[in-house]
Design a protein around this motif. Structure first.
Motif, PDB file in Angstrom:
ATOM      1  N   HIS A  42     -27.507   6.341   6.538  1.00 18.44           N
ATOM      2  CA  HIS A  42     -27.158   6.764   7.897  1.00 18.44           C
ATOM      3  C   HIS A  42     -25.650   6.887   8.089  1.00 18.44           C
ATOM      4  N   GLU A  45     -24.815  10.333   6.635  1.00 18.81           N
ATOM      5  CA  GLU A  45     -25.301  11.407   7.506  1.00 18.81           C
ATOM      6  C   GLU A  45     -24.470  11.486   8.777  1.00 18.81           C
ATOM      7  N   TRP A  82     -31.016  17.723   6.613  1.00 20.85           N
ATOM      8  CA  TRP A  82     -31.866  16.720   7.265  1.00 20.85           C
ATOM      9  C   TRP A  82     -33.190  16.525   6.531  1.00 20.85           C
ATOM     10  N   VAL A 112     -33.984  11.641  13.180  1.00 15.32           N
ATOM     11  CA  VAL A 112     -33.829  12.665  12.146  1.00 15.32           C
ATOM     12  C   VAL A 112     -35.050  13.577  12.090  1.00 15.32           C
TER      13      VAL A 112
END
Length: 590
Positions: A42, A45, A82, A112
């Motif tokens: 995370h 991202e 994603w 997500v």
């Protein structure tokens, strides 16, 4: 109907969410290794989101000098990215995570998955609906206060970037138009008013984009101010206004005439799967359209019974339609000036302040202003909106803004609703930045719960104000019926409008505006009442289990400390709250 039973009966949802709060199966060392793997995913991202300009750091008060790329190539790259992130998440074992990270995993996985669904259905090809559009979003930067020379320079760079961004958005709209992925034509009529206000302004200084230069900080030298103003006027005249004019011509001549005439989301590309994806996104459950429709009808029957009891308290002799007509037409219920409406909103907000400490142990530091909705947005804007730092009240068309509904609206949008709940979430320490994202079922459910809470707090002073609250409750329950009716059961626009007119005290203007919002924004309207039901059910369960140990402040603090989470995660957190004896989540709370 018990919302907890409906949620808990859905194993697919629990795979995503409920597992986050199950007891950990791994030893401490293994849990730490799993935590590190999840945190790496995370964190990576999130940094990518920042680089893509899809997110901002919490408490970032500056002005971004650029806009995110939204062209088809960038959108496809996001879908692929994603998709890869979701595969990495699915490869983890959630039961190996520590309790805190299991909760984070539940929120992040759902987030997500929703982002990926939006890319798979190519929702970016419809960057406009009856509620908002990319050209109104672009004007928000102009409404933010600029404080430094860097802010002003970045703002000017933003104006330079706007034409290219608009061209990308227009290309996306053309692609959506080619495959029938547009809002229904009937919901778009008049939505070009914000385009007109910029494109056809006689002078750059008359546009919203010149707003930051009308009252500049005294810390900037006069010569610097003059230079910035001159550059802004040039950019607005030569870049911004022509970009708005091009979109205006496209919208009027190409997009609006060819937009789809069907209403249902299920008639769009993706069909039933598309609408179900919106139900999942906005309710965080896998309830079907049929189940939600049935819940709405059942709840409407309960609220109607309360309405009749309140009519009797008001001493009204007659049936509900006659009472609704009385409320919609009697001058005593309407402000005569915008200032009067704003003052009534402020009075309700201060009444809450007097009671806040009895219902909440933790009070957010951030205050909020009460502001009128901007003129270029007001005709198609909702009655009010709230968030960190502001509660916007729509003063347009005062005969559509009844004072008897204003207390419920104020509790929803200001405090203890959005302008209270969001700052509480933002002030939590040690929370990863993706947890700052807004989950509609939680946030709107809380705000609707806040309206009901006003009864306990003594906010509603007359039977009419109490009826205004019930009308708002009916309005949100009716959304369950209307949204599913339109998007899954073939309802017409007129049928949806008639249902709201018959079951709420909303004015005709507001009914028309709201129905068009539901038509062009499938699923979002479902989040409110289902979220409120989940919070009310959780509270009733805690009150019954804890008895005299139940403290309403501890319950509210526990709910709000979560931030925005899927509804199953909320239910699991209250299970833990009950098992622990109902303590405050803040050790220093009174």
């Amino acid at each position: 109907m018990n919302i907890k039973k409906l949620v808990s009966a859905l194993p697919a949802v629990c795979i995503l969410f409920c597992i986050a709060l199950e007891p950990a199966a791994a030893a401490g060392a293994d849990a730490s290794a799993a935590d590190l793997r999840f945190q790496a995913i995370h964190t990576k991202e999130w940094q990518w989101r920042l680089a893509q300009r899809l997110a901002r750091e919490p408490n970032d008060g500056g002005v971004s000098p650029a806009l995110a790329r939204v062209d088809a190539a960038a959108q496809e790259a996001r879908r692929a990215y994603w998709e890869g992130i979701l595969a990495e998440l699915d490869a983890l074992q959630p039961d190996a995570l520590s309790p805190a990270e299991r909760l984070n995993y539940a929120v992040y996985h759902a987030q997500v998955a929703a982002l990926l669904d939006a890319q798979r259905f190519r929702e970016y090809e419809q960057p406009v609906n009856a509620d908002s559009a990319f050209w109104t979003d672009a004007s928000y930067a102009a409404r933010r206060p600029l404080r430094s020379l860097d802010d002003y320079r970045n703002y000017l760079r933003l104006l330079e970037a706007l034409p290219d961004h608009f061209a990308q958005q227009t290309a996306n709209m053309r692609a959506g138009l080619a495959r029938g992925f547009t809002p229904p034509r009937v919901t778009l009529a008049g939505r070009d008013v914000a385009l007109v206000s910029v494109a056809e302004a006689r002078q750059p200084e008359d546009t919203v984009f010149f707003t930051p230069f009308r009252n500049m900080p005294s810390s900037l030298p006069a010569a610097e101010q003059d230079a910035l103003k001159a550059r802004a006027a040039t950019l607005i005249r030569e870049a911004v206004q022509p970009a708005y004019a091009r979109v205006l011509a496209f919208f009027r001549n190409e997009y609006l005439p060819r937009a789809r005439t069907s209403l249902a989301a299920q008639s769009m590309p993706g069909g039933k799967a598309y609408y179900q994806s919106k139900i999942l996104e906005y309710t965080t459950t896998r309830l079907s359209a049929e189940q939600i429709h049935a819940i709405g009808l059942a709840e409407m029957a309960k609220i109607r019974a309360e309405m009749h009891a309140t009519m009797a308290q008001a001493g009204f002799k007659g049936e509900l339609p006659a009472f609704l007509q009385f409320l919609r037409t009697d001058p005593q219920f309407y402000a005569k000036t915008p200032k009067e409406l704003l003052m009534h909103a402020a009075w309700t907000a201060k009444k809450f302040d007097a009671k806040a400490g009895q219902y909440f142990g933790y009070l957010p530091r951030r205050r909020f202003a009460i502001l009128p909705v901007a003129d270029d947005q007001a005709p198609f804007y909702t009655a009010g909106r709230g968030g960190p730092g502001a509660y916007w009240v729509n003063t347009y068309n005062l005969p559509a803004r009844p004072l008897y509904s204003l207390p419920a609206l104020t509790l929803h949008e200001s405090a203890p609703g959005h302008a209270f709940q969001m700052p509480v979430a933002q002030e939590q320490k040690g929370v990863p930045p993706f947890r700052r994202a807004y989950i509609s079922a939680f946030g709107e459910g809380w705000a609707l719960y806040a309206e009901r809470l006003g009864v306990e707090m003594g906010i509603y002073e007359t039977p009419y104000e109490h009826f205004g609250m019930l009308s708002y409750q009916a309005w949100r329950a009716a959304r369950l019926v209307v949204d599913t009716g339109i998007h899954a059961k073939g309802w017409t626009r007129e049928q949806a409008q008639a249902y709201l007119m018959e079951n709420t005290a909303l004015a005709r203007h507001e009914v028309e505006t709201e129905v068009d919002r539901y038509i062009s924004w499938p699923g979002q309207a479902l989040s409110y009442y289902l979220g409120q039901m989940a919070i009310q059910e959780a509270r009733a369960r805690a009150e019954q289990a804890l008895g005299p140990r139940f403290d309403i402040r501890h319950f509210h603090d526990t709910v709000l400390q979560l931030g925005s989470v899927p509804l199953p995660v909320l239910q699991q957190r209250i299970d833990a709250f009950i098992a622990d004896g109902g303590p405050s989540p803040y050790p220093a709370a009174p």
